[in-house]
Design an enzyme around this catalytic site. Structure first.
Site, PDB file in Angstrom:
ATOM      1  N   THR A   1       1.215  -4.950 -11.310  1.00  0.00           N
ATOM      2  CA  THR A   1       0.652  -3.769 -10.648  1.00  0.00           C
ATOM      3  C   THR A   1       0.263  -4.495  -9.268  1.00  0.00           C
ATOM      4  O   THR A   1       0.279  -5.658  -9.044  1.00  0.00           O
ATOM      5  CB  THR A   1      -0.693  -3.433 -11.476  1.00  0.00           C
ATOM      6  OG1 THR A   1      -1.664  -4.375 -11.347  1.00  0.00           O
ATOM      7  CG2 THR A   1      -0.178  -3.340 -12.937  1.00  0.00           C
ATOM      8  N   CYS A   2      -0.195  -3.679  -8.570  1.00  0.00           N
ATOM      9  CA  CYS A   2      -0.734  -3.955  -7.114  1.00  0.00           C
ATOM     10  C   CYS A   2      -1.765  -4.834  -7.215  1.00  0.00           C
ATOM     11  O   CYS A   2      -2.232  -5.816  -6.451  1.00  0.00           O
ATOM     12  CB  CYS A   2      -1.356  -2.904  -6.201  1.00  0.00           C
ATOM     13  SG  CYS A   2      -0.221  -1.630  -6.116  1.00  0.00           S
ATOM     14  N   ASN A   3      -2.708  -5.046  -8.270  1.00  0.00           N
ATOM     15  CA  ASN A   3      -3.940  -5.695  -8.472  1.00  0.00           C
ATOM     16  C   ASN A   3      -3.667  -7.070  -9.411  1.00  0.00           C
ATOM     17  O   ASN A   3      -4.532  -7.931  -9.349  1.00  0.00           O
ATOM     18  CB  ASN A   3      -5.180  -5.028  -8.865  1.00  0.00           C
ATOM     19  CG  ASN A   3      -5.642  -4.108  -7.643  1.00  0.00           C
ATOM     20  OD1 ASN A   3      -5.501  -4.478  -6.448  1.00  0.00           O
ATOM     21  ND2 ASN A   3      -6.031  -2.914  -7.908  1.00  0.00           N
ATOM     22  N   ARG A   4      -2.590  -6.984 -10.189  1.00  0.00           N
ATOM     23  CA  ARG A   4      -2.352  -8.285 -11.145  1.00  0.00           C
ATOM     24  C   ARG A   4      -1.033  -8.301 -11.613  1.00  0.00           C
ATOM     25  O   ARG A   4      -0.367  -7.382 -11.813  1.00  0.00           O
ATOM     26  CB  ARG A   4      -3.323  -7.942 -12.428  1.00  0.00           C
ATOM     27  CG  ARG A   4      -3.072  -6.757 -13.161  1.00  0.00           C
ATOM     28  CD  ARG A   4      -4.145  -6.577 -14.479  1.00  0.00           C
ATOM     29  NE  ARG A   4      -5.350  -6.019 -13.777  1.00  0.00           N
ATOM     30  CZ  ARG A   4      -6.583  -6.825 -14.039  1.00  0.00           C
ATOM     31  NH1 ARG A   4      -6.335  -8.159 -14.454  1.00  0.00           N
ATOM     32  NH2 ARG A   4      -7.514  -6.666 -13.712  1.00  0.00           N
TER      33      ARG A   4
END
Length: 347
Positions: free
Chosen positions: A49-52
Site C-alpha cells: 500500500t502507500c504506507n506499508r
C-alpha cells in the site's frame, strides 16, 4: 512451522523508500511466488500500500533470512535492515490484527487498510499461495476488526482537514445543497470526491486554470466555472470551499453574503468580515485543525478497549497451536521426538 510478519511502514521508512519497494497489483502474484521460492516459504501473503509493504508467511527454516526477501523488491542497492521490522509467532498475529483494524495506520482507525488487506489475502488465496495457517490467521484478523468496529468508537468522528470540512457541510442534506469549490489541486479533488461520496449532486469547480477545473469537474460529475465568472455563479450556491494554495483574498464580504457556510483552509482566501453576516458561518484552517484534533483525541481514548479485543483474539488463536498434532500447518513449540534403536540379537 514458524509464522512471521516482516515489512516497512510509514513508521519505519520515508515515503521515498516505501515507493522503491511498492509492488504493482498486476505483479503481486508473480513476485509472491518468487519470494516464496527464494525464502523457502510454505505460505505467503504480499501486501503493498502507500504506507506499508509487508510479507506474511510461514516457514520451516530459521527466520534470519526473511529480511533479505524485502531487498528483492528493491531495484536499487542499499541497507534496508534499519527500516525493516520482523515479528514471529504471537507477535506476528498481534501485528496483523492491529494493522487490519486500522490501529497502526497513519490516520488512526481508518478503514481503507481493511479492504486492502482483504484484497491482498484474496489474491494470495486464489493463487494457491496460502494454506490452512495463513487462512486461519487472516480470517481471525477480519473477525477481530469487525468486533473492534462494532464495540468501540475507533472509526467515529473526523480526523483529517478535508473530512472535517465535509463533515461540517454534511450536517445538512448535501443532495439539496449547491456547492462551489475554488481550486482544482489535490486538496480540492479530495474535497470533491468526499462531497460526492456523501451525496452531493450539485458541485461547481472553479480555478484560475479552467482546463484543470474542467478535468476535475468532468471526473467527479460536477460543472466547471470560469474563474472570472465564479462570483456570478456564487449568487446561487449555498456552500463555498476555498481549497487553494493561494495567499490572496479570493472572496470579499459582498461576494459571499448569500452563502450560509464558507470553508477556507487559507485564512486570507475569504474576507473574515463575513463572520458578521447572520446567515454565514466561516471556518478557517485553525477551526478545522481544532475539530480534527478533537476527533483524534476521541479515537485515542478508544485504544485501550481496541487492544483488549485484539489481545483476546491473539490468545484465542495461539493457545491451540502448541497442542495440535502433525496436521497443523504451524507450530509454536518444537515437537518432542522419541528415538527407538533396534539392536539385532545374535542367532
Amino acid at each position: 512451522m514458524k509464522l512471521f510478519a516482516a515489512g516497512i511502514s510509514h513508521k519505519t521508512a520515508p515515503v521515498e523508500l516505501r515507493e522503491q519497494l511498492a509492488v504493482k497489483q498486476s505483479a503481486i502474484v508473480d513476485l509472491a511466488f518468487v519470494l516464496k521460492s527464494f525464502g523457502h516459504l510454505d505460505e505467503i501473503v504480499l501486501l503493498s500500500t502507500c504506507n506499508r509493504v509487508e510479507i506474511y508467511g510461514t516457514t520451516r527454516k530459521a527466520t534470519g533470512h526473511i529480511k533479505s526477501l524485502l531487498q528483492l523488491l528493491r531495484a536499487e542497492p542499499g541497507d534496508l535492515d534499519p527500516h525493516i521490522y520482523l515479528y514471529e509467532g504471537a507477535a506476528a498475529v498481534r501485528h496483523l490484527l492491529r494493522v487490519t483494524a486500522g490501529l497502526d495506520s497513519l490516520v488512526l482507525g481508518e478503514t481503507e487498510i481493511t479492504g486492502q488487506i482483504k484484497n491482498a489475502y484474496e489474491i494470495a488465496r486464489n493463487a494457491g499461495l496460502t494454506g490452512r495457517g495463513l487462512n486461519r490467521l487472516f480470517q481471525r484478523a477480519f473477525q477481530a476488526t469487525k468486533e473492534v468496529r462494532t464495540r468501540t468508537g475507533i472509526g467515529r468522528g473526523t480526523v483529517s482537514i478535508k473530512s472535517t470540512a465535509v463533515e461540517l457541510i454534511g450536517k445538512t442534506d448535501l443532495s439539496l445543497q449547491s456547492i462551489m469549490v475554488l481550486g482544482a489541486g489535490a486538496m480540492a479533488e479530495n474535497c470533491v470526491r468526499l462531497l460526492v461520496k456523501k451525496g452531493a449532486q450539485s458541485i461547481f469547480v472553479s480555478s484560475r486554470s479552467f482546463d484543470r477545473a474542467l478535468d476535475l469537474a468532468t471526473r467527479c460529475g460536477g460543472e466547471a466555472v470560469c474563474f472570472g465568472y465564479c462570483l456570478f455563479e456564487m449568487r446561487d450556491v449555498d456552500v463555498v470551499i476555498a481549497a487553494t494554495s493561494s495567499a490572496e483574498m479570493l472572496l470579499s464580504y459582498g461576494a459571499i453574503a448569500r452563502c450560509f457556510l464558507s470553508i477556507c483552509p487559507c485564512r486570507v482566501n475569504i474576507d473574515p468580515a463575513v463572520t458578521g453576516l447572520e446567515n454565514v458561518s466561516l471556518f478557517n484552517i485553525d477551526d478545522l485543525e481544532a475539530l480534527a484534533r478533537r476527533g483524534v483525541q476521541a479515537r485515542e481514548q478508544e485504544l485501550t478497549a481496541c487492544h483488549q479485543i485484539i489481545e483476546t483474539h491473539v490468545a484465542a488463536l495461539t493457545e491451540k497451536l502448541p497442542t495440535e498434532e502433525a496436521q497443523s500447518p504451524w507450530r509454536w513449540a518444537p515437537r518432542q521426538l522419541s528415538t527407538t534403536i533396534l539392536i539385532p540379537q545374535p542367532t
